[in-house]
Design a protein around this motif. Sequence first.
Motif, PDB file in Angstrom:
ATOM      1  N   THR A 133      -7.260  59.941  66.502  1.00  0.00           N
ATOM      2  CA  THR A 133      -7.344  59.357  64.532  1.00  0.00           C
ATOM      3  C   THR A 133      -6.908  60.301  63.615  1.00  0.00           C
ATOM      4  O   THR A 133      -7.207  61.332  63.852  1.00  0.00           O
ATOM      5  N   PRO A 134      -5.752  59.808  64.060  1.00  0.00           N
ATOM      6  CA  PRO A 134      -5.397  60.182  62.554  1.00  0.00           C
ATOM      7  C   PRO A 134      -6.036  60.383  60.715  1.00  0.00           C
ATOM      8  O   PRO A 134      -6.551  59.530  60.699  1.00  0.00           O
ATOM      9  N   TYR A 135      -6.196  61.172  60.288  1.00  0.00           N
ATOM     10  CA  TYR A 135      -6.166  61.165  58.579  1.00  0.00           C
ATOM     11  C   TYR A 135      -6.157  60.544  57.697  1.00  0.00           C
ATOM     12  O   TYR A 135      -5.263  59.845  57.486  1.00  0.00           O
ATOM     13  N   GLY A 136      -6.997  59.529  57.424  1.00  0.00           N
ATOM     14  CA  GLY A 136      -7.402  58.242  55.987  1.00  0.00           C
ATOM     15  C   GLY A 136      -6.742  57.223  57.132  1.00  0.00           C
ATOM     16  O   GLY A 136      -7.430  56.225  56.423  1.00  0.00           O
ATOM     17  N   TYR A 137      -7.548  57.538  58.194  1.00  0.00           N
ATOM     18  CA  TYR A 137      -8.036  55.532  58.971  1.00  0.00           C
ATOM     19  C   TYR A 137      -8.536  54.815  58.299  1.00  0.00           C
ATOM     20  O   TYR A 137      -9.922  55.548  57.982  1.00  0.00           O
ATOM     21  N   THR A 138      -8.816  53.478  58.293  1.00  0.00           N
ATOM     22  CA  THR A 138      -9.465  52.406  58.260  1.00  0.00           C
ATOM     23  C   THR A 138     -10.470  52.407  59.454  1.00  0.00           C
ATOM     24  O   THR A 138     -10.066  51.500  60.001  1.00  0.00           O
ATOM     25  N   ARG A 139     -11.713  53.227  58.910  1.00  0.00           N
ATOM     26  CA  ARG A 139     -12.147  52.298  60.699  1.00  0.00           C
ATOM     27  C   ARG A 139     -13.639  51.605  60.333  1.00  0.00           C
ATOM     28  O   ARG A 139     -14.430  51.493  59.745  1.00  0.00           O
ATOM     29  N   TYR A 140     -13.271  50.374  61.295  1.00  0.00           N
ATOM     30  CA  TYR A 140     -14.094  49.948  61.532  1.00  0.00           C
ATOM     31  C   TYR A 140     -14.604  50.022  62.990  1.00  0.00           C
ATOM     32  O   TYR A 140     -14.413  50.136  64.291  1.00  0.00           O
ATOM     33  N   VAL A 141     -16.684  49.668  62.953  1.00  0.00           N
ATOM     34  CA  VAL A 141     -17.102  49.959  64.437  1.00  0.00           C
ATOM     35  C   VAL A 141     -17.708  48.769  64.769  1.00  0.00           C
ATOM     36  O   VAL A 141     -18.634  48.141  63.640  1.00  0.00           O
ATOM     37  N   ASN A 142     -17.657  48.222  65.521  1.00  0.00           N
ATOM     38  CA  ASN A 142     -18.351  47.249  66.213  1.00  0.00           C
ATOM     39  C   ASN A 142     -17.444  45.301  65.071  1.00  0.00           C
ATOM     40  O   ASN A 142     -19.131  44.867  65.489  1.00  0.00           O
TER      41      ASN A 142
END
Length: 444
Positions: free
Chosen positions: A319-328
């Motif tokens: 996971t690079p820096y700054g990724y917008t993360r969605y969980v489930n």
Amino acid sequence: MKQKVLLGGALVLGICAGIFIYEQRTPAGEQGAGNVVAEKKAPVRREMAEFRMTDFDRGWIRYADGGTMVTEDGGVTWREGAAAESEEAPAEPAAWSGAAPQDKKPDSVMFQSKEYAVKQSQFMTDRLGWVLLPHSAELQHSVLVTTDGGNTWYNEVTPSIRASIQEEKQRQQQMKDEAARYASEGSAKLAIDSPWTLLPDTVSPGDVVLVRHSEPGEVSWQGKTYPLEPSGAGYFTYIPVSMQVKPGTYPIGDQTLTVKAKKFETQYLQVTKQMEAMKQDTQRIQADQKKIDAARSKSAPEFLFSEAFVQPIEGILTTPYGYTRYVNGKLDSTHTAIDLAAKQGTPIKATNDGVVALADSLYLTGNSIYIDHGMGLFSQYAHLSELHVKTGDQVKKGDIIGLVGTTGFSTGPHLHFTFWAHNTPVNPNLFFNTTPFHWLRKEA
């Protein structure tokens, strides 16, 4: 008070900055009939032909009669003696002293409301210099000194002038120490000679800027105030460019910071319902946050590192820096760190010298370490299987501080790593194999 010393038939009444003043006296036992006591003669001032200061303390004066006097305390006292062969040449002008000292060659100076021609001059820094005036009966001493760049001249090194010389000596050493931190002589000169310096002056959201100013004070940025801390010959602070800062130009001191737009990718994670529920325990999360905030609220007011930063492990970037993360499938957060996957138990290195501000088991980040690198900069290491340091430990770059694990909110063995500048996460990739002092992309 003048000290009386008998030298042959002459009595030395005093020594003033290398000038002998004599009074003739008939030797004792010779004042019988036919003997006449010699009349008191006017003081004899020797003509100064040349002078040199070879550093802030040592120097010499050569007289027209061939004699030489030397000083080892910046001109407070002088004694008869010859200058060493290595001291014949004048001191090299300081490299980091603002305006070039070699350009200061006054033709005349004002002293005691009168203008005098200059016979010889020597400036060691932009502030500290000496001039030799032509021999004159009205001048007690022909060598004058200045500690303010030539605005004021003195013909005597008083305790206050001596203190000013020592302060200038210390300032020059601070400049040399600071200059060694930069990537090149040109960038060092540019930074040290400038009132304001931004390292760098062009960034993206998520980056960080090291600000240097020539004077103490503070920097206002995005509604917050950051005090400038002394280091070397300047005053410094980090300002974090958070992910929320909009592209544009921003004034900082007399400089302009340019923030460029940057696109960040999106990541989707699938985790178990049990892991997803972890983020609902706000009470435990807030309790840990108080620990973290307390640890990051106190930072050494100096740079604790002197070399380039290293990447803590050679893992696989997941996971690079700054990724917008969605969980489930739900928007979770912006990932303001890098995730490096590695085998369980892989040794983790301290990215640079510092002090362990916190080493503890936390709810979401598992076994975690925060290292203070000074000036409000911290590195963070999370999800470790083991902690090999404790709060308060001093560490050196490359020290093994723990092992890779998957504790806390984690889907597998990896290191969650980032930097925090004044409690704002910033891109760790900026630091690897370099230092903030090398972010200056210009040269004098």
